[in-house]
Design a protein around this motif. Sequence first.
Motif, short mmCIF file in Angstrom:
data_model
loop_
_atom_site.label_atom_id
_atom_site.label_comp_id
_atom_site.label_asym_id
_atom_site.label_seq_id
_atom_site.Cartn_x
_atom_site.Cartn_y
_atom_site.Cartn_z
N LEU A 88 -14.56 -52.26 -59.43
CA LEU A 88 -13.18 -52.52 -59.01
C LEU A 88 -12.63 -53.51 -60.01
CD1 LEU A 88 -12.92 -54.19 -55.51
CD2 LEU A 88 -11.64 -55.01 -57.39
N SER A 89 -11.52 -53.18 -60.59
CA SER A 89 -10.92 -54.15 -61.51
C SER A 89 -9.47 -53.77 -61.77
CB SER A 89 -11.71 -54.24 -62.80
OG SER A 89 -11.34 -55.42 -63.48
N ALA A 90 -8.87 -54.46 -62.72
CA ALA A 90 -7.45 -54.25 -62.97
C ALA A 90 -7.22 -54.01 -64.45
CB ALA A 90 -6.66 -55.47 -62.52
N ILE A 91 -6.05 -53.46 -64.75
CA ILE A 91 -5.60 -53.28 -66.13
C ILE A 91 -4.23 -53.94 -66.22
CG2 ILE A 91 -5.13 -51.61 -67.95
CD1 ILE A 91 -6.69 -49.58 -66.24
N ASP A 92 -4.02 -54.64 -67.29
CA ASP A 92 -2.79 -55.40 -67.47
C ASP A 92 -1.73 -54.52 -68.15
OD1 ASP A 92 -0.80 -57.02 -68.33
OD2 ASP A 92 -2.07 -58.46 -69.37
N TRP A 93 -0.66 -54.20 -67.40
CA TRP A 93 0.46 -53.47 -67.99
C TRP A 93 1.72 -54.32 -67.97
CZ3 TRP A 93 -0.91 -49.49 -70.69
CH2 TRP A 93 -1.98 -48.68 -70.28
N ILE A 94 1.56 -55.63 -67.99
CA ILE A 94 2.73 -56.51 -67.83
C ILE A 94 3.73 -56.29 -68.96
CG2 ILE A 94 3.46 -58.91 -67.75
CD1 ILE A 94 0.87 -59.53 -66.35
N ALA A 95 3.22 -56.11 -70.17
CA ALA A 95 4.13 -55.95 -71.30
C ALA A 95 4.97 -54.69 -71.15
CB ALA A 95 3.33 -55.91 -72.60
N LYS A 96 4.38 -53.66 -70.56
CA LYS A 96 5.07 -52.37 -70.47
C LYS A 96 6.00 -52.31 -69.26
CE LYS A 96 3.64 -47.76 -69.85
NZ LYS A 96 2.45 -46.99 -69.51
N SER A 97 5.46 -52.64 -68.08
CA SER A 97 6.26 -52.44 -66.86
C SER A 97 6.14 -53.58 -65.87
CB SER A 97 5.84 -51.13 -66.20
OG SER A 97 4.44 -51.19 -65.93
#
Lengths: 268, 412
Positions: A88-97
């Motif tokens: 279980l983990s996350a991916i950082d898409w802050i720059a995109k959306s």
Amino acid sequence: MRTYKPKDNVQAKAYYTDRFWVAPQVPKSDVAEDAVFAADLEALKSKFDIKDAYIQVEQMVVYINPCDNFEVIKFMRDELEYTQLSELSAIDWIAKSNQFEIFYQMLSMKKRKRVRIKMFINNGEAVNSVEKLFRSADWSEREMYDMFGIVANGHPFMKRILMPYDWQGFPLLKTYPLEGDEFAAWYEVDKIYGKEARDIIGPELRDTARVDRYDSERFARLGFEIPYGAEVKDDAAPTVQSYQEEGGVFMIKKFDKETSVVIDDPQR
Amino acid sequence: MQVKNRLTPFFENITFDRDDNELILNFGPQHPSAHGQLRLMLHLQQEMIVKAHPDIGYLHRGMEKMAENMIYNEFMPTTDRMDYIASSSNNYGFALAVEKLIGLEVPRRAKVIRMMLLEINRLMSHLFWLATTALDIGAMTVFLFAFREREYLMDIIEGYCGARLTHAAIRIGGVPLDIQDTFIAQLKAFLDKLPQNIKDYEDLLDSNRIWRMRMEGVGHISTEMALSWGCTGPMLRASGVAWDIRKEEPYELYDEVKFDVPYSDKGDNFARYRIYMEEMRQSAKILYQTIDMYEETVKNNQTELMAHAPQYISAPKLDIMTQNYSLMQHFVLVTQGMRPPVGEVYVATESPKGELGYYINSQGGPYPYRLKLRAPSFWHTGILTDLLPGHYIPDVVSIIGTTNIVFGEVDR
């Protein structure tokens, strides 16, 4: 003009990409192609709002609403026999959306199938903890919080796990530089010697392999090394190189550069 | 009010208001049986643990962050530093994940060599486990015996890749080298002696009263608990689930070899010990079969060691040195790195410790956008939270021993 460097993603980037280059895609196939996955997806669809589903590299990927995650995983475990939450983990898409993508990797030992449940949350939102369903999520969610700052609601002990408790910043965000930020540079100095020693010790240089390739004076002075920060002089003395062991190493005579003979002839 | 002096520390504004007998004991991170960098905060009532709080992170190097800043081939030697007891299995998991992402087919001889390396690594890891656990319990002889055998295996590996611990012996797309001439003879000599060696260990341990008292009935993990905590590998198989990824989701040529998956429904330390011993025998069985498979590839003249995919994998050395285009490809792949397609993959392999998974999210760039390492030991450490309460302090040592945790892998 100085080249523009994006601040929202400071990770390493390709320094050259052909302008006609189009990235290929890992093939995705329809869920209907696999009978087991198709049945599972039908069962899920009857209960929950499924945004997208496909099979990629032999595993089904299902996108759900973030508010459903607890119920979906409970359903997966109890009804569909996915008895293990592998990861279980996350991916950082802050720059995109301005979003995080969270994935739950599940395994059914009975069906020999793996499913990835995925969902998007906005930056700053929390997720529902699944720790009540799988104890393994206890540590995974703490790690996710530690690395991304994503809080899991209902978790019994939402503290950092890998980084120190008093750490600031979330290391796996794309905005976090590899060698650490300002806080990281002073963390151990402050801890061990105290803030008042900052001037004497200086910030911690975390990238020890760093070579300043624009430094044309100190770079590659092989045999004439000077200490860091020292002034470069043209008549610098050659660096003395010799064995540390005064009496020589066992079985090996002390190597003396002056008296040794170099054999040039490879055919000797 | 305390009287301030040099011998007793002076605590200002602190009152000690606990009136029970609970003692908080810090176990590690320097304790020799804490396997490196585990810190356990144990709440004790007399000698019994009522609450355990494992504290990890002392070996955290941020490998996932490093992976995001490295080209794919650059990351391979870093994976060695995860489970440094069996580093080829980490190399392999990563190579397989990238190969699945790209969709590569690895030549048969490379597959056979990889299987040999994987099983040698499994033997090395299990021997190391036996040695250290036996040492923790107090059986010095077993430690010396098992390390002696492990040394033979390390010599074989050293002959292959030049390293004893951090092998980096597997590449994305195959293996870099063919096995050396002495490899098979050395391996056969080792394998022929192994059954007797394992019997020696068992003779020393199986009927050893101390060993049995500290192993039997201690550290019992139920099936539900093992599944809930994400236990894999021998930890899960000792708790009654016969799940081995080599058998259930075969990769490489594991579907062509014959081997059994030992499992037990006892769930205690002794069951785990029995499973490790049996798995060593099964590994030997697989290795014998891979030797035959290797000889078959020699007979069929299958000499390819790396997959042919010029876009991702450098050509063989001979081509690079003789053909201009191969040299150009090689130059681009070394300086810029391969660019796998856009997509994501999760690949699980059976490492000696359990399910080692690599999740890679590629956005078509030379650096992975996200790489998550699923290391089995992470959860095998987490389970101590629920496992230790109710046990006594000496049991902590044997339980940590049989969980077989390696901190390079826990902290990553």
